[in-house]
Design an enzyme around this catalytic site. Structure first.
Site, mmCIF file in Angstrom:
data_model
loop_
_atom_site.group_PDB
_atom_site.id
_atom_site.type_symbol
_atom_site.label_atom_id
_atom_site.label_comp_id
_atom_site.label_asym_id
_atom_site.label_seq_id
_atom_site.Cartn_x
_atom_site.Cartn_y
_atom_site.Cartn_z
ATOM 1 N N HIS A 55 0.831 -1.215 0.000
ATOM 2 C CA HIS A 55 0.000 0.000 0.000
ATOM 3 C C HIS A 55 0.866 1.266 0.000
ATOM 4 O O HIS A 55 0.510 2.272 0.617
ATOM 5 C CB HIS A 55 -0.958 0.017 1.188
ATOM 6 C CG HIS A 55 -1.923 -1.136 1.216
ATOM 7 N ND1 HIS A 55 -3.059 -1.163 0.440
ATOM 8 C CD2 HIS A 55 -1.902 -2.301 1.894
ATOM 9 C CE1 HIS A 55 -3.707 -2.299 0.661
ATOM 10 N NE2 HIS A 55 -3.020 -3.013 1.529
ATOM 11 N N ASN A 128 -10.148 -3.102 1.958
ATOM 12 C CA ASN A 128 -9.817 -3.064 0.539
ATOM 13 C C ASN A 128 -11.074 -2.744 -0.262
ATOM 14 O O ASN A 128 -12.179 -2.647 0.292
ATOM 15 C CB ASN A 128 -9.238 -4.400 0.076
ATOM 16 C CG ASN A 128 -7.807 -4.618 0.537
ATOM 17 O OD1 ASN A 128 -7.023 -3.686 0.583
ATOM 18 N ND2 ASN A 128 -7.474 -5.840 0.882
ATOM 19 N N TYR A 338 0.101 -4.352 11.625
ATOM 20 C CA TYR A 338 -0.064 -2.989 11.124
ATOM 21 C C TYR A 338 0.551 -1.964 12.072
ATOM 22 O O TYR A 338 1.310 -1.092 11.654
ATOM 23 C CB TYR A 338 -1.548 -2.688 10.881
ATOM 24 C CG TYR A 338 -2.005 -3.081 9.505
ATOM 25 C CD1 TYR A 338 -1.886 -4.397 9.074
ATOM 26 C CD2 TYR A 338 -2.532 -2.159 8.624
ATOM 27 C CE1 TYR A 338 -2.286 -4.780 7.804
ATOM 28 C CE2 TYR A 338 -2.937 -2.525 7.350
ATOM 29 C CZ TYR A 338 -2.817 -3.838 6.947
ATOM 30 O OH TYR A 338 -3.203 -4.208 5.692
#
Length: 479
Positions: A55, A128, A338
């Site tokens: 990303h 997404n 993350y």
């Protein structure tokens, strides 16, 4: 003309000359005491931070979320407490595989993330533009991502690596089908849906848990590039999505999405013929229909892209009371990975950066480390817990109800007993002849240069979805 502010160093010292270095005579060497030059060069050397592993190329904007329907019977989250309530939020959209300089209009999955600044903390929806993903076990995520990145010897993207992996991972077929379809190259962020993809928990005021799927439905309609149009567009610009999103907001054409949810009673999770926590599966809308919740509107571009969008850090670990997790294995891994990626990329206290900072009071005992530039503990003696000096304490009333689904810990084979062909088959059957023809061409194009044995392995799986699908792709490959 209004007076201009005086240029200073980062420490506030006024600068008399920002054009010339300090030297020993006109033709002499630069002096080490020219600290202003050294500061300027040193800051330039550090202007770039590590890009995201995935990303990396992204586009974003600020906006608001407005509740349009009462769902308080499902969740006590304050963001949904009343119809008409508005919450500030920040969006970021992205490609998955490409680097920060990649072209926006390449065929790829798109990241779809939203940070909601609620009065009980930040809630991050990190999803997404597809309702499923390529994996159902996080152990395979690094392997899959390696296939999307550059070959270590050639430094080129590799169709062979992609298809070698996919042809041995039938759980990926549902996502690959979507990727190769018309939705694989949207014309801009505003022309695609967003999905939480994972299953999450909603918990109401009575501590009842519901499993939920999050759907952000575009109000602009779906619009896409064909393969041919994509190649032409990339020749025109590499910044298609940035131009589309930034330009629309500047022109006052604010992009909007309708948030809808699917809700499953907690007890249903043991009754469904599919695993409702499987990231490669969708929930049939006939069984769990969409329920409208609210509207997202993006209405303000960032004033400084780096500060507000590149520094934006989203993590599924950012939840608020009334919203929780599920036994989804991939979600469980993302809860750690993350936030850990942000600590590496931005620094230990990345959530204190203005764009990531909650708009509610924050109290914790995290100490020191890089970027410890803020004060969160006014009492210097209360730097550990428990303490006798009035420091923040736990609140047992905030505990979630226990999960009713549990099992023995083991490494379960995620491919045994799973139907990886039925849902992709249902999707394929929804396509009309023109959509199928474009799908076949996209599959065939992505197999360029792939060894024949890998192609045959992949076609064997695709034939189990539909013989017509495999035949259509084979026909394109033979042309």
């Amino acid at each position: 003309m209004a007076d201009k502010p005086t240029l200073t160093t980062s420490a506030g010292n006024p600068i008399a000359d920002n054009q010339n270095s300090l030297t020993a005579g006109e033709r002499g060497p630069i002096l080490m005491q020219d600290y202003q030059l050294l500061e300027k060069l040193a800051h330039q050397n550090r202007e770039r931070i590590p890009e995201r592993v995935v990303h990396a190329k992204g586009w974003g904007a600020h906006g608001t979320f407005t509740v349009t329907n009462d769902i308080t019977k499902y969740t006590k989250a304050a963001i949904f407490s009343e119809v008409g309530k508005q919450t500030e939020m920040l969006s970021r959209f992205s490609t998955v595989a490409g680097e920060s300089g990649a072209a926006d209009a390449e065929r790829d999955v798109r990241g779809f993330s939203m940070k909601f600044y609620t009065e009980e903390g930040n809630w991050d929806m990190v999803g997404n533009n597809t309702p499923v993903f390529f994996i159902r076990d996080p152990y395979k995520f690094p392997d899959f991502i390696h296939t999307q990145k550059r070959h270590p010897k050639t430094n080129l993207r590799s169709n062979t690596a992609q298809w070698d992996y996919w042809s041995q991972s039938p759980e990926a077929l549902h996502q690959v089908m979507i990727l190769m379809s018309d939705r694989g190259i949207p014309r801009g962020p505003q022309f695609m849906n967003g999905y939480g993809s994972h299953t999450y928990s909603f918990i109401n005021a009575d501590d009842e848990r519901f499993w939920v799927k999050l759907h952000f439905k575009t109000q602009q309609g779906h619009d896409f590039f064909t393969n041919e149009e994509s190649r032409e567009e990339i020749g025109r610009t590499r910044e298609t999505f940035q131009e589309a999103l930034y330009g629309a907001i500047e022109d006052g054409n604010f992009p909007k999405w309708t948030l809808k949810i699917q809700v499953m009673p907690e007890e249903d999770a043991v009754k469904t013929p599919y695993n409702p926590f499987d990231l490669t599966k969708v929930w049939p809308h006939g069984d769990y229909p969409l329920i409208e919740v609210g509207e997202v509107e993006l209405n303000r571009n960032a004033e400084n892209y780096f500060q507000e969008i590149e520094n934006a850090a989203y993590s599924p670990s950012n939840i608020v009371p009334g919203i929780g997790f599920s036994p989804d294995k991939v979600l469980q891994s993302r809860i750690f990975s993350y936030a850990d990626a942000h600590r590496y990329r931005l620094g230990t206290h990345y959530e204190a950066l203005p764009v990531n900072a909650p708009k509610c009071p924050v109290h914790h005992y995290h100490k020191d480390g890089a970027m410890r530039f803020f004060q969160n503990m006014p009492n210097p003696d209360a730097y550990y817990e428990p303490n006798s000096f009035g420091g923040p304490v736990e609140d047992p009333s905030r505990a979630e109800p226990p999960l009713k689904i549990s099992g023995d810990a083991d490494r379960y084979n995620h491919r045994e007993g799973n139907d990886d062909y039925g849902q992709p088959r249902a999707l394929y059957d929804l396509f009309d002849d023109d959509q199928k023809a474009r799908l076949h061409a996209s599959f065939a194009g992505s197999m360029a240069g792939v060894p024949s044995e890998i192609i045959e392995r992949a076609l064997g799986h695709l034939a189990q979805i539909s013989p017509a699908l495999a035949d259509g792709i084979r026909g394109e490959l033979d042309n």
